[in-house]
Design an enzyme around this catalytic site. Sequence first.
Site: not given
Length: 407
Positions: A73-74, A152, A180, A200, A202, A238, A326
């Site tokens: 996604g980034t 998110n 999201q 994205s 995942h 590839t 963090c």
Amino acid sequence: MVRAVYFDNNATTRVLPEVAEAMLPYFTESYGNPSSIHRFGSQVGQKMFEAREQVAALIGAADPVEVIFTGSGTEGDNAAIRGMLEARPDKRHIVTTQVEHSAVLGLCQHLERKGYRITWLNVDENGALNLEELRASLTNDTALVSIMWANNETGVIFPVEQIGAIVRSRGIPFHVDAVQAAGKISVRVKDLPIDLLTISAHKFHAPKGVGALYVRRGITFPPFIIGGHQERNRRAGTENVAAIVGMGKAAEIARERLAEDSARIGKLRDLLETLLLESCPGSRVNGRDQNRVPNTSNMSFRYLEGESILVLLDQVGICASTGSACTAGSSEPSHVLRAMKVPADWLQGAVRFSLGRFNTEEEVRYVNQMVPSIVQRLQGLSALGKLGQQERSQPEQLRPSTTGARG
Ligand code: PLP
């Protein structure tokens, strides 16, 4: 053994068994390079085309060639923004919001340091945008507008159709970070004034390290990784074939089950919020009054630290997140909640519960069994928390007024 309750599906999701199964042959038997002319290659190329169709169907794209596979996604967010700047080199202004994911936020901060002008749109206490502020921000120098679909941290949904209409009326490209949103709410990009859209894999039960960028036909989009002819010269290298096949399968399943899953997960999320607001005095839901994706709940526990809550939750097998960044061991309050002007005594104590397909009502009830005692224990340790406990034990009319407090 401590059980595991996974309420962190906005961070990532479990790969579905059907998805893993679909991927397996592309490591072992069908290992050809999709660019090769021989049968090993063409077979794989065909499977990749099927995956492109499945992803196009999930986001409601008119044509599968509008889908470019990416590595995350980034990457999609970066490619969209950088691509629009490269396509319009005379323009030096970008409009985005204060509550974007770091994939957009970090890049725009970087571009600001490089001399681009960035308008950071505000949100109100509920996390909503002011569309008049958006309209007023657009200039002849604006290269693009990049605004997320669903947040998110809070799950708050931005009205992308209305935003897109305003942006399109000025002839400016509109990019949407839908990482999201895809698989949680209906995304019909061909019917919407959206030019580029990032997803994205995942986040909807496919593997990590694969995503897609939708680029509407007719939008000038320069190549962003230069080399071979893959992805119609737009992203060389590839392809990660097995992951792409997995993404396609997961997209198909997400689309088929969207209505049923969203309704069921939404009920679980609402039950969780109702139970916790009742059982934890000094708790609130951030962004509660907004339209939100059905799986996300961002709750604050007054006077507490989200990280301390998470550590104790983990000890009883509950996996959630603070949703805040963090940095080097010191926990920064969330930029999203700060933008929403969440008062200081609620700001640090935010916990994000993000539910998914595998969660059950029994798990929600387990969380509700565990959270109140953890919150009470931490309140007992915190001087301010003790004060809060004393306030609540006083008769109603003697309590000092609280901003936005519930319970
Ligand atoms: N945008 C949003 C809104 C996200 O939530 C995320 C990941 O959490 C991303 C972008 C980045 O996606 P990826 O992890 O695939 O790089």
